[in-house]
Design an enzyme around this catalytic site. Structure first.
Site, PDB file in Angstrom:
ATOM      1  N   GLY A  51       0.429  -5.156   0.778  1.00 26.79           N
ATOM      2  CA  GLY A  51      -0.785  -4.859   0.205  1.00 26.79           C
ATOM      3  C   GLY A  51      -0.558  -5.605  -1.009  1.00 26.79           C
ATOM      4  CD  GLU A  95      -2.459  -7.147   2.677  1.00 28.61           C
ATOM      5  OE1 GLU A  95      -1.803  -5.990   2.922  1.00 28.61           O
ATOM      6  OE2 GLU A  95      -2.914  -7.322   4.492  1.00 28.61           O
ATOM      7  CD  GLU A 138       1.877  -5.939   5.898  1.00 25.27           C
ATOM      8  OE1 GLU A 138       2.420  -7.020   5.961  1.00 25.27           O
ATOM      9  OE2 GLU A 138       1.081  -4.904   4.445  1.00 25.27           O
ATOM     10  CB  ALA A 151      -0.863  -0.296   1.114  1.00 23.01           C
TER      11      ALA A 151
HETATM   12  N1  COA Z   1       4.597   3.284  -0.831  1.00 24.68           N
HETATM   13  C1  COA Z   1       5.314   3.994  -1.066  1.00 24.68           C
HETATM   14  N2  COA Z   1       6.059   4.308  -1.698  1.00 24.68           N
HETATM   15  C2  COA Z   1       6.959   3.398  -2.529  1.00 24.68           C
HETATM   16  C3  COA Z   1       6.946   2.100  -2.017  1.00 24.68           C
HETATM   17  C4  COA Z   1       5.297   2.165  -0.734  1.00 24.68           C
HETATM   18  N3  COA Z   1       4.517   1.063  -0.597  1.00 24.68           N
HETATM   19  N4  COA Z   1       6.945   1.169  -2.125  1.00 24.68           N
HETATM   20  C5  COA Z   1       8.231   1.863  -2.600  1.00 24.68           C
HETATM   21  N5  COA Z   1       8.103   3.108  -2.308  1.00 24.68           N
HETATM   22  C6  COA Z   1       8.993   3.961  -3.675  1.00 24.68           C
HETATM   23  C7  COA Z   1       9.723   4.829  -2.899  1.00 24.68           C
HETATM   24  O1  COA Z   1       9.752   5.981  -2.188  1.00 24.68           O
HETATM   25  C8  COA Z   1      10.301   4.825  -3.961  1.00 24.68           C
HETATM   26  O2  COA Z   1       9.925   6.593  -4.031  1.00 24.68           O
HETATM   27  P1  COA Z   1      11.374   7.495  -4.995  1.00 24.68           P
HETATM   28  O3  COA Z   1      12.089   7.314  -4.966  1.00 24.68           O
HETATM   29  O4  COA Z   1      10.338   9.260  -4.764  1.00 24.68           O
HETATM   30  O5  COA Z   1      12.048   8.083  -3.362  1.00 24.68           O
HETATM   31  C9  COA Z   1      10.569   4.349  -4.984  1.00 24.68           C
HETATM   32  O6  COA Z   1       9.689   4.148  -4.842  1.00 24.68           O
HETATM   33  C10 COA Z   1      11.299   3.082  -5.339  1.00 24.68           C
HETATM   34  O7  COA Z   1      11.569   2.366  -3.941  1.00 24.68           O
HETATM   35  P2  COA Z   1      13.159   2.233  -3.588  1.00 24.68           P
HETATM   36  O8  COA Z   1      12.878   2.665  -2.008  1.00 24.68           O
HETATM   37  O9  COA Z   1      14.063   3.396  -3.463  1.00 24.68           O
HETATM   38  O10 COA Z   1      13.540   1.032  -4.079  1.00 24.68           O
HETATM   39  P3  COA Z   1      14.489  -0.031  -2.978  1.00 24.68           P
HETATM   40  O11 COA Z   1      14.802  -1.074  -4.709  1.00 24.68           O
HETATM   41  O12 COA Z   1      15.851   0.456  -2.613  1.00 24.68           O
HETATM   42  O13 COA Z   1      13.730  -0.617  -2.153  1.00 24.68           O
HETATM   43  C11 COA Z   1      11.757  -1.833  -1.651  1.00 24.68           C
HETATM   44  C12 COA Z   1      13.013  -1.460  -2.421  1.00 24.68           C
HETATM   45  C13 COA Z   1      10.276  -2.342  -2.166  1.00 24.68           C
HETATM   46  C14 COA Z   1      12.347  -3.179  -0.478  1.00 24.68           C
HETATM   47  C15 COA Z   1      11.726  -0.700  -0.277  1.00 24.68           C
HETATM   48  O14 COA Z   1      10.985   0.391  -1.367  1.00 24.68           O
HETATM   49  C16 COA Z   1      10.613  -1.281   0.153  1.00 24.68           C
HETATM   50  O15 COA Z   1      10.650  -1.557   1.424  1.00 24.68           O
HETATM   51  N6  COA Z   1       8.981  -0.621   0.369  1.00 24.68           N
HETATM   52  C17 COA Z   1       8.090  -0.520   1.424  1.00 24.68           C
HETATM   53  C18 COA Z   1       8.092  -1.974   1.440  1.00 24.68           C
HETATM   54  C19 COA Z   1       7.042  -1.935   2.713  1.00 24.68           C
HETATM   55  O16 COA Z   1       6.932  -1.683   3.743  1.00 24.68           O
HETATM   56  N7  COA Z   1       5.297  -2.513   2.061  1.00 24.68           N
HETATM   57  C20 COA Z   1       4.683  -2.387   2.897  1.00 24.68           C
HETATM   58  C21 COA Z   1       3.138  -1.261   2.902  1.00 24.68           C
HETATM   59  S1  COA Z   1       1.694  -1.811   4.108  1.00 24.68           S
END
Ligand code: COA
Length: 260
Positions: A112, A115, A135, A66
């Protein structure tokens, strides 16, 4: 009106819906959830669609969760509403569609994202996919059905571990857990999804819809799956597809189902 955050295309009776926010790793914001609801509904109502494939654009992510930026300052009641509306509009909605939905997981499927993949009727993954429900690392729990569907798919102990550690598993581990049915190279992911979809689309759509309902019933509170199966089984006998399927078998020819 054209969608802003997703793509949808219909070919060979298969509708492919692609979540298309690659710069945000296809994170599900409210606008995307609303568009997905509309696209799934339209595909389900279109007689030409026999199977729906859901996937993500880009090489990196199916859906990274999400959209955290949207709910970071939500209150208790807003949080509850977010989960309730999301489940109704997308996750439960997809799980209960009568058109089969295959999730083709092409990269990160987190929160999400996993999910949504779990709400689909089954899942396949590319070998670069990573899955998890992170989460609790954000101080929240899965709210789009994850606490229920993950234990159903992989067992309570494995689900508890994945949720509590906020860890990720790779595609092969997911295959071993039974969370995905097949693992392929990234290039072969959509072709495999299409191959499975085309195999499904040769069968009776009304019987498949009845099977989805009967299988789902076993996981619903207050429903008896065996009774649902009896009802759905009986209903099939009143369909043109049943007439065609049984006659084709007896006449030693391939069935050509009318879909009613
Ligand atoms: N919500 C909002 N934005 C998200 C996102 C999310 N769940 N997951 C990734 N993004 C965005 C990042 O903020 C970034 O945006 P920016 O370039 O404007 O800063 C972009 O997507 C790329 O992500 P980034 O984190 O730079 O990539 P990465 O390769 O370093 O890491 C992940 C990849 C998936 C490990 C990392 O993005 C992450 O941990 N995301 C969240 C996962 C999460 O907790 N999901 C559950 C949500 S309830």
């Amino acid at each position: 009106m054209a969608h802003q955050n997703i793509l949808s295309s219909l070919e060979n009776n298969i509708t492919t819906i692609t979540i298309n926010r690659p710069s945000k790793l296809n994170a599900l914001n409210q606008a995307t959830i609303a568009e997905l609801h509309k696209a799934f509904k339209e595909a389900d109502e279109n007689k030409k669609t026999k199977v729906i494939i859901i996937t993500g654009s880009g090489e990196k992510a199916f859906v990274a969760g999400a959209d955290i930026s949207e709910f970071a300052d939500y209150s208790v009641s807003q949080g509850e509403k977010l989960a309730a509306e999301g489940q109704a509009k997308l996750f439960d909605f997809v799980a209960h569609l009568s058109t089969p939905v295959i999730a083709a997981i092409n990269g990160f499927a987190l929160g999400g994202g996993l999910e949504l993949a779990m709400a689909a009727h089954f899942r396949i993954a590319s070998d670069n996919a990573k899955m998890g429900l992170p989460e609790v690392s954000l101080g929240v729990i899965p709210g789009y059905g994850g606490t229920q569907r993950l234990p159903q798919l992989v067992g309570k102990g494995r689900a508890m571990e994945l949720i509590m550690t906020a860890g990720m598993i790779d595609a092969n581990q997911a295959l071993q857990y039974g969370l995905v049915n097949h693992v392929t190279t990234p290039e072969e992911l959509l072709p495999l999804a299409q191959k499975l979809a085309s195999k499904i689309s040769g069968n009776s759509t009304v019987a498949i819809a009845a099977a989805i309902e009967a299988v789902n019933a076993g996981f619903e509170d207050g429903e008896n799956g065996y009774e649902a199966e009896i009802t759905q089984f009986g209903k099939c006998f009143g369909t043109a597809d049943f007439q065609e399927g049984t006659q084709a078998f007896l006449q030693k020819r391939k069935a050509n189902f009318p879909g009613k």
